[in-house]
Motif scaffolding. Structure first.
Motif, PDB file in Angstrom:
ATOM      1  N   LEU A  41       0.908  -1.179  -0.578  1.00  0.00           N
ATOM      2  CA  LEU A  41       0.203  -0.128   0.207  1.00  0.00           C
ATOM      3  C   LEU A  41       0.639   1.979  -0.338  1.00  0.00           C
ATOM      4  O   LEU A  41       0.476   2.244  -0.370  1.00  0.00           O
ATOM      5  CB  LEU A  41      -1.389  -0.184   1.209  1.00  0.00           C
ATOM      6  N   LYS A  42       1.808   1.422   0.677  1.00  0.00           N
ATOM      7  CA  LYS A  42       2.590   2.226   0.647  1.00  0.00           C
ATOM      8  C   LYS A  42       3.527   2.544  -0.790  1.00  0.00           C
ATOM      9  O   LYS A  42       3.811   4.063  -0.840  1.00  0.00           O
ATOM     10  CB  LYS A  42       3.766   2.560   1.825  1.00  0.00           C
ATOM     11  N   GLU A  43       4.258   1.538  -1.133  1.00  0.00           N
ATOM     12  CA  GLU A  43       4.684   2.241  -2.346  1.00  0.00           C
ATOM     13  C   GLU A  43       3.916   1.833  -3.745  1.00  0.00           C
ATOM     14  O   GLU A  43       4.355   2.793  -4.955  1.00  0.00           O
ATOM     15  CB  GLU A  43       5.422   0.829  -3.241  1.00  0.00           C
ATOM     16  N   THR A  44       2.060   1.368  -3.896  1.00  0.00           N
ATOM     17  CA  THR A  44       1.622   1.867  -4.634  1.00  0.00           C
ATOM     18  C   THR A  44      -0.204   1.876  -4.214  1.00  0.00           C
ATOM     19  O   THR A  44      -0.827   2.596  -5.444  1.00  0.00           O
ATOM     20  CB  THR A  44       0.885   0.330  -4.990  1.00  0.00           C
ATOM     21  N   GLY A  45       0.152   2.156  -3.529  1.00  0.00           N
ATOM     22  CA  GLY A  45      -1.011   3.516  -3.250  1.00  0.00           C
ATOM     23  C   GLY A  45      -2.528   2.509  -2.524  1.00  0.00           C
ATOM     24  O   GLY A  45      -2.337   1.148  -2.725  1.00  0.00           O
ATOM     25  N   PRO A  46      -3.883   2.713  -2.548  1.00  0.00           N
ATOM     26  CA  PRO A  46      -4.714   2.408  -2.349  1.00  0.00           C
ATOM     27  C   PRO A  46      -4.590   1.551  -3.586  1.00  0.00           C
ATOM     28  O   PRO A  46      -4.961   1.187  -4.610  1.00  0.00           O
ATOM     29  CB  PRO A  46      -6.023   3.411  -2.127  1.00  0.00           C
ATOM     30  N   ALA A  49      -9.031  -5.562  -1.864  1.00  0.00           N
ATOM     31  CA  ALA A  49      -8.697  -5.965  -1.836  1.00  0.00           C
ATOM     32  C   ALA A  49      -8.275  -7.293  -2.327  1.00  0.00           C
ATOM     33  O   ALA A  49      -7.137  -8.011  -2.166  1.00  0.00           O
ATOM     34  CB  ALA A  49      -9.433  -7.304  -0.677  1.00  0.00           C
ATOM     35  N   THR A  50      -9.152  -7.532  -3.974  1.00  0.00           N
ATOM     36  CA  THR A  50      -8.939  -8.500  -5.019  1.00  0.00           C
ATOM     37  C   THR A  50      -7.104  -7.882  -5.832  1.00  0.00           C
ATOM     38  O   THR A  50      -6.694  -9.052  -5.564  1.00  0.00           O
ATOM     39  CB  THR A  50      -9.611  -8.872  -6.037  1.00  0.00           C
ATOM     40  N   GLU A  51      -6.823  -7.067  -5.528  1.00  0.00           N
ATOM     41  CA  GLU A  51      -5.387  -6.574  -6.027  1.00  0.00           C
ATOM     42  C   GLU A  51      -4.910  -6.871  -5.265  1.00  0.00           C
ATOM     43  O   GLU A  51      -3.661  -7.316  -6.148  1.00  0.00           O
ATOM     44  CB  GLU A  51      -5.897  -4.784  -6.590  1.00  0.00           C
ATOM     45  N   LEU A  52      -4.744  -6.495  -4.032  1.00  0.00           N
ATOM     46  CA  LEU A  52      -3.568  -6.857  -3.118  1.00  0.00           C
ATOM     47  C   LEU A  52      -3.330  -8.579  -2.533  1.00  0.00           C
ATOM     48  O   LEU A  52      -2.553  -8.823  -2.658  1.00  0.00           O
ATOM     49  CB  LEU A  52      -4.382  -6.245  -1.284  1.00  0.00           C
ATOM     50  N   ALA A  53      -4.516  -9.438  -2.883  1.00  0.00           N
ATOM     51  CA  ALA A  53      -4.589 -10.158  -3.471  1.00  0.00           C
ATOM     52  C   ALA A  53      -3.799 -10.850  -4.014  1.00  0.00           C
ATOM     53  O   ALA A  53      -2.714 -11.575  -4.242  1.00  0.00           O
ATOM     54  CB  ALA A  53      -5.485 -10.879  -3.095  1.00  0.00           C
ATOM     55  N   GLU A  54      -3.533 -10.770  -5.392  1.00  0.00           N
ATOM     56  CA  GLU A  54      -3.212 -11.066  -6.776  1.00  0.00           C
ATOM     57  C   GLU A  54      -1.947 -10.394  -6.361  1.00  0.00           C
ATOM     58  O   GLU A  54      -0.298 -11.235  -7.134  1.00  0.00           O
ATOM     59  CB  GLU A  54      -3.655  -9.982  -7.242  1.00  0.00           C
ATOM     60  N   VAL A  55      -1.375  -9.251  -5.688  1.00  0.00           N
ATOM     61  CA  VAL A  55       0.178  -8.785  -5.916  1.00  0.00           C
ATOM     62  C   VAL A  55       1.149  -9.507  -4.548  1.00  0.00           C
ATOM     63  O   VAL A  55       2.075  -9.838  -5.023  1.00  0.00           O
ATOM     64  CB  VAL A  55       0.391  -7.497  -5.348  1.00  0.00           C
ATOM     65  N   ILE A  56       0.027 -10.393  -3.931  1.00  0.00           N
ATOM     66  CA  ILE A  56       0.932 -10.690  -2.542  1.00  0.00           C
ATOM     67  C   ILE A  56       0.663 -11.628  -2.739  1.00  0.00           C
ATOM     68  O   ILE A  56       1.409 -12.420  -1.860  1.00  0.00           O
ATOM     69  CB  ILE A  56       0.411 -10.104  -0.832  1.00  0.00           C
ATOM     70  N   ILE A  63      -6.540 -11.662   2.998  1.00  0.00           N
ATOM     71  CA  ILE A  63      -6.337 -10.358   2.652  1.00  0.00           C
ATOM     72  C   ILE A  63      -7.535  -9.166   3.646  1.00  0.00           C
ATOM     73  O   ILE A  63      -7.237  -8.592   4.584  1.00  0.00           O
ATOM     74  CB  ILE A  63      -6.860  -9.754   1.448  1.00  0.00           C
ATOM     75  N   THR A  64      -8.508  -9.654   3.315  1.00  0.00           N
ATOM     76  CA  THR A  64     -10.211  -9.305   4.193  1.00  0.00           C
ATOM     77  C   THR A  64      -9.160  -9.447   5.699  1.00  0.00           C
ATOM     78  O   THR A  64      -9.152  -8.334   6.804  1.00  0.00           O
ATOM     79  CB  THR A  64     -11.476  -9.269   4.107  1.00  0.00           C
ATOM     80  N   GLY A  65      -9.212 -10.715   6.049  1.00  0.00           N
ATOM     81  CA  GLY A  65      -9.281 -10.943   7.496  1.00  0.00           C
ATOM     82  C   GLY A  65      -7.389 -10.625   7.673  1.00  0.00           C
ATOM     83  O   GLY A  65      -7.072  -9.639   8.879  1.00  0.00           O
ATOM     84  N   VAL A  87     -17.535  -0.175  -3.777  1.00  0.00           N
ATOM     85  CA  VAL A  87     -15.823  -0.860  -4.187  1.00  0.00           C
ATOM     86  C   VAL A  87     -15.766   0.115  -2.944  1.00  0.00           C
ATOM     87  O   VAL A  87     -15.966   1.397  -2.430  1.00  0.00           O
ATOM     88  CB  VAL A  87     -15.938  -0.094  -5.287  1.00  0.00           C
ATOM     89  N   VAL A  88     -14.380  -0.922  -1.885  1.00  0.00           N
ATOM     90  CA  VAL A  88     -13.415  -0.461  -0.929  1.00  0.00           C
ATOM     91  C   VAL A  88     -12.075  -0.556  -0.672  1.00  0.00           C
ATOM     92  O   VAL A  88     -12.202  -1.439  -1.818  1.00  0.00           O
ATOM     93  CB  VAL A  88     -14.285  -1.504   0.373  1.00  0.00           C
ATOM     94  N   TYR A  89     -10.533   0.359  -0.617  1.00  0.00           N
ATOM     95  CA  TYR A  89     -10.048   0.395  -0.652  1.00  0.00           C
ATOM     96  C   TYR A  89      -9.472   0.169   0.468  1.00  0.00           C
ATOM     97  O   TYR A  89     -10.267   1.058   1.289  1.00  0.00           O
ATOM     98  CB  TYR A  89      -8.956   1.730  -1.965  1.00  0.00           C
ATOM     99  N   LEU A  90      -8.472  -0.217   0.607  1.00  0.00           N
ATOM    100  CA  LEU A  90      -7.347   0.161   1.668  1.00  0.00           C
ATOM    101  C   LEU A  90      -6.254   0.932   1.309  1.00  0.00           C
ATOM    102  O   LEU A  90      -6.152   1.058   0.263  1.00  0.00           O
ATOM    103  CB  LEU A  90      -7.135  -1.906   2.017  1.00  0.00           C
ATOM    104  N   GLU A  91      -6.086   1.188   1.919  1.00  0.00           N
ATOM    105  CA  GLU A  91      -5.451   2.488   1.770  1.00  0.00           C
ATOM    106  C   GLU A  91      -4.178   2.769   3.338  1.00  0.00           C
ATOM    107  O   GLU A  91      -5.584   2.622   4.567  1.00  0.00           O
ATOM    108  CB  GLU A  91      -5.753   3.954   2.045  1.00  0.00           C
ATOM    109  N   ILE A  92      -3.026   3.051   3.572  1.00  0.00           N
ATOM    110  CA  ILE A  92      -2.545   3.725   4.419  1.00  0.00           C
ATOM    111  C   ILE A  92      -2.770   4.114   5.171  1.00  0.00           C
ATOM    112  O   ILE A  92      -2.600   5.460   4.565  1.00  0.00           O
ATOM    113  CB  ILE A  92      -1.245   2.456   3.959  1.00  0.00           C
TER     114      ILE A  92
END
Length: 141
Positions: A41-46, A49-56, A63-65, A87-92
């Motif tokens: 999140l720090k490197e790429t921005g908000p 969850a589906t995007e984070l799941a793919e990247v990580i 991811i949700t948990g 649509v919900v984004y996770l933001e640092i």
């Protein structure tokens, strides 16, 4: 293919020890997965969850948990969009950014310890070897 038991045992042992050292650097009860979420999140921005799941390379459910604790501890926050409230984004948060920066410094110190005592020639050999291993793994996706 190299059939070398000693190489495989040493490789596994080194990976285990490195993982343990990096995990020991985590504070506040966060898991390595939660740290990687914050770092992403720090490197790429908000991100969704589906995007984070793919990247990580985790499931969206995982991811949700993991995100639930990050949000409850103030390291991240969930934000909806005006266009589509579903649509919900996770933001640092600032607290999350400070945590990642602190961890990055600790990881540099720990990583330096891993390679302590190696000559420049040895380091250059490792770089070449790691590049080849990375290339091998990229080709087998």
């Amino acid at each position: 293919m190299i059939e070398n038991r000693e190489l495989l045992e040493l490789f596994s042992n080194v990976l285990r020890k490195m993982k343990k050292e990096w995990s020991n650097q985590l504070e506040h009860g966060l898991s390595p997965s939660q740290y990687f979420i914050l770092k992403t999140l720090k490197e790429t921005g908000p991100r969704k969850a589906t995007e984070l799941a793919e990247v990580i390379q985790m499931t969206p459910g995982a991811i949700t948990g993991a995100s639930d604790k990050l949000v409850s501890e103030g390291y991240a926050e969930r934000k909806g969009t005006k266009e589509d409230r579903r649509v919900v984004y996770l933001e640092i948060t600032e607290k999350g950014k400070e945590f990642v920066e602190n961890m990055n410094e600790k990881q540099k110190s720990v990583t330096a310890k891993f390679f302590e005592g190696l000559s420049d020639e040895d380091i250059n050999h490792l770089i070449r070897i790691y590049k080849q291993i990375s290339h091998n793994l990229d080709g087998k996706a």
